[in-house]
Design an enzyme around this catalytic site. Structure first.
Site, PDB file in Angstrom:
ATOM      1  N   GLU A 266       0.839  -1.215   0.000  1.00 64.59           N
ATOM      2  CA  GLU A 266       0.000   0.000   0.000  1.00 64.59           C
ATOM      3  C   GLU A 266       0.865   1.253   0.000  1.00 64.59           C
ATOM      4  OE1 GLU A 266      -2.850  -0.425  -0.835  1.00 64.59           O
ATOM      5  OE2 GLU A 266      -3.291  -2.461  -0.199  1.00 64.59           O
TER       6      GLU A 266
ATOM      7  N   ASP B 188       3.751  -4.637  -5.354  1.00 64.86           N
ATOM      8  CA  ASP B 188       4.167  -5.934  -4.811  1.00 64.86           C
ATOM      9  C   ASP B 188       5.691  -6.009  -4.661  1.00 64.86           C
ATOM     10  OD1 ASP B 188       1.629  -6.935  -4.496  1.00 64.86           O
ATOM     11  OD2 ASP B 188       1.613  -8.111  -6.343  1.00 64.86           O
TER      12      ASP B 188
HETATM   13 ZN   LIG Z   1      -2.705  -2.560  -4.583  1.00 63.46          ZN
END
Ligand SMILES: [Zn+2]
Length: 702
Positions: free
Chosen positions: A541, A605
């Protein structure tokens, strides 16, 4: 499903219809009890004593591992192989994950208990409201007995549409109740001044998940459109149309939606914020689509004073004019009727629910409809999210989780600061801007400080009117924001939701109570495991603030370029590496991941794993001892936690849909992508040069 302009990204995206390589000369399989030596320069001190424990005791699942697979060959298979072998996707699910869906199942049961109790004994008005809403929803007998009758009034009004004025007035009435023919309206933060809400006009009005479903000409797409045509026809029949009219109506619907699809932006185009913000004054709107009564529309929705708009897709509104001006009244009536039925079918009697499920089934492969109580738990969460959320938090959210999760976010944020300081492709002015943005980033954990209230009537005996009142209330609350200041503390997910998100325009991350549970987070799990699971999510995030979309917003959430041209060029080269790497991943035979559609999530990621690893190492640096879990050292435990958080099975239909419309890569690539570019991973498992788990070239952004 409405696609709001949420300028941020969740960690996973549940699809709602309305909403890897051969071994080559790598190390042998890691045997239990033989911790591999670390080869990286960043190896932790080896003089520490070692405590031997089990995998279970640190929070990992030994039974999920497939030790016959070489971790350097296919780490996802190594971490999840036995779980994949032993797990069947439940008949009423399109996918099953070891983390999100297992937690969701537990949450659902808890919410069911709360709601069942609320239907029986409620003393306070909020609990009574919850009980009445859920009680009316689960009363299948009453819903079935009502049949199509609750739609009567709306359908009657549509039948009287004979001219453009009536068309606009009925469209307005439908929008006011959360039914979305033709286009969408919502509040959006002003791109140039994120502290203020403006009115956002967006493309919309489609019944299939994406514009490309109307435009692709391959055999599978043609087949799906034929199925869709039959589905629309049957839905119109259920709504009371004669066979002949339903048949003609379905053709009209497909024609109108195809025309709208042709002028809609693609999902990839919609990922670039610069494409999405176009300021129009009222006269421009009027000029683009003069056939529509904008003055009446805005005035009825309480927006009579609004003079300027953000228009996401200017060409769409030119195209809308062509559709409105050229379609026959009969065609428009069929289209409006279809949108009423499709929007509400799941709240109606069994024949509607079953027909609605047929399309969902074709798109996701789900074998069975979810039982009614589960659909009603979801529906109550949609309608009365904060009432349910408050009850859930009181009962299920351990007080200690909040400060613990805050500590983890702090550690992740500090890791980003450390990374930022040593990035060689940055210049000092851009680095200073990035640091400013990092420092301004807020995070909200567990549940909102202020719960929303729901000032509308709920009738225990009639489900559909409750749904419409809830939607109308929600839209009113949303549109009321326009022209007013933004509340940065407001949440866009309910507290029980098993998900998290970053919002670039508010520059904040949100982690609802729902996700702060095992296997993502457990107070009793070891630090490497918590960092590999929830830490990776937090890092993900945070990195969204700096992905190809997020990086276009400044610390205050304004669309403002803070990059020097040279650094911006280098950033583009780095992100191109990620796009190319993921585009090579084959999800299904002949269907590769769309590296452009998933770019922001993949950058997040990659950053997520890196930051979480850095934060875990920092924390454990001063630990007096190393913990070995069934022979896996702490670095290995960290990567196993990353892998096991994403163990997932997807029905092929669902995976196909996901690859076409979802900005997240399928779960196995969310493990393979970041780990194959991680030198720390290669070191942890001593992967030799040329091993399949070593990406060539490795990509690194943040
Ligand atoms: Zn995301």
């Amino acid at each position: 499903m409405r696609f709001t302009l949420l300028a941020g990204c969740s960690i996973t995206l549940t699809f709602i219809l309305t909403g890897c390589g051969p071994s080559s000369g790598s190390q042998p399989v890691l045997a239990a009890g033989t911790a591999q030596p670390n080869a990286a320069a960043s190896t932790p001190p080896t003089t520490k004593g070692v405590i031997e424990v089990t995998l279970e005791s640190v929070g990992l699942d030994p039974l999920a591992l497939d030790r016959s697979v070489d971790p350097c060959s296919d780490f996802y298979q190594f971490a999840c192989g036995k779980w994949l072998e032993q797990t069947a996707i439940p008949a009423d699910e399109a996918r099953w994950t070891r983390s999100f869906d297992e937690i969701r199942k537990q949450n659902e049961l808890e919410l069911q208990r709360i709601l069942e109790q609320a239907t029986q004994s409620a003393t306070d008005p909020d609990t009574r409201k919850l009980g009445a809403y859920y009680g009316a929803c689960v009363d299948e007998g009453a819903v079935d007995a009502a049949g199509a009758r609750p739609l009567g009034e709306l359908l009657e009004k549509i039948k009287r549409v004979r001219d453009k004025k009536a068309l606009a007035s009925v469209t307005t009435e439908l929008h006011a109740q959360g039914i979305w023919p033709f286009f969408d309206i919502s509040p959006v933060q002003d791109p140039r001044d994120a502290s203020r809400w403006v009115a956002n006009l967006d493309q919309g009005g489609l019944g299939l998940p994406d514009r490309d479903y109307y435009l692709r000409q391959d055999e599978a797409s043609n087949k799906l459109r034929a199925l869709y045509l039959g589905h629309v026809q049957r839905m119109l029949s259920l709504a009371g149309e004669s066979e002949a009219r339903a048949q003609a109506g379905a053709r009209d619907v497909l024609q109108i939606e195809t025309a709208l699809a042709k002028v809609s932006k693609s999902r990839v185009e919609r990922r670039d914020p610069k494409n999405m913000f176009n300021r129009w004054e009222r006269p421009e709107l009027q000029r683009a689509a003069p056939t529509f009564d904008w003055a009446g529309y805005l005035s009825t929705l309480g927006l009579a004073q609004v003079q300027d708009f953000n228009v996401t897709a200017p060409k769409f509104f030119d195209g809308l004019e062509v559709v409105l001006a050229s379609s026959s009244s009969a065609a428009v009536r069929a289209y409006l009727e279809w949108h009423v039925v499709r929007s509400l079918a799941r709240e109606l009697s069994t024949p509607f629910v079953d027909e609605s499920f047929k399309l969902e089934q074709a798109l996701t492969g789900q074998a069975e409809l979810r039982p009614r109580w589960r659909r009603c738990v979801d529906g109550t969460d949609d309608a009365l999210g904060d009432l349910l959320g408050r009850a859930y938090v009181q009962r299920s959210f351990a007080g200690a989780s909040k400060p613990a999760a805050e500590g983890l976010v702090h550690a992740i944020s500090a890791a980003f600061g450390t990374e930022l300081a040593r990035l060689t492709w940055m210049d000092e002015p851009t680095r200073a801007q990035a640091r400013q943005k990092l420092e301004a980033m807020a995070y909200l954990i567990g549940y909102p400080e202020k719960w929303k209230t729901y000032d509308f009537e709920v009738d225990r005996r009639a489900h559909l009117p409750n749904v419409l009142r809830a939607r109308a209330f929600d839209l009113k609350r949303e549109l009321f924001k326009i022209g007013k200041p933004v509340d940065r503390q407001e949440w866009q997910m309910s507290a029980p939701t098993v998900n998290a998100y970053y919002d670039a325009q508010r520059n904040h991350m949100v982690f609802p109570a729902g996700i702060l549970q095992p296997p993502f987070y457990d107070v009793t799990s070891a630090a490497p495991v918590n960092f590999g699971a929830i830490g990776m999510v937090m890092g993900h995030e945070l990195t969204h603030g700096f992905d190809d979309e997020g990086s276009q917003y400044d610390a205050r959430g304004n669309l403002e370029n803070w990059w020097s041209p040279e650094v911006s060029e280098r950033f583009k080269e780095k992100t191109a590496c990620v796009a190319e790497q993921y585009s090579r991943f084959e999800a299904l035979p002949g269907l590769n991941v769309n590296g452009q559609l998933t770019l922001g999530e993949n950058i997040a990621d990659l950053g997520g794993v890196k930051l979480a690893f850095g934060a875990y190492r920092e924390l454990r640096q001063t630990a007096p001892e190393q913990v070995s879990a069934d022979g896996f050292d702490e670095d290995q435990q960290f990567f196993l936690a990353v892998g096991q958080a994403w163990c997932a099975k997807l029905r092929p239909e669902y995976e196909r849909l996901m690859v076409q419309v979802n900005p997240h890569s399928p779960p196995r690539f969310r493990v393979r992508g970041p780990l194959s570019s991680s030198p720390e991973f290669a070191a942890a498992f001593s992967c030799p040069a040329g091993a399949p788990m070593l990406a060539e070239p490795a990509c690194s952004v943040w």
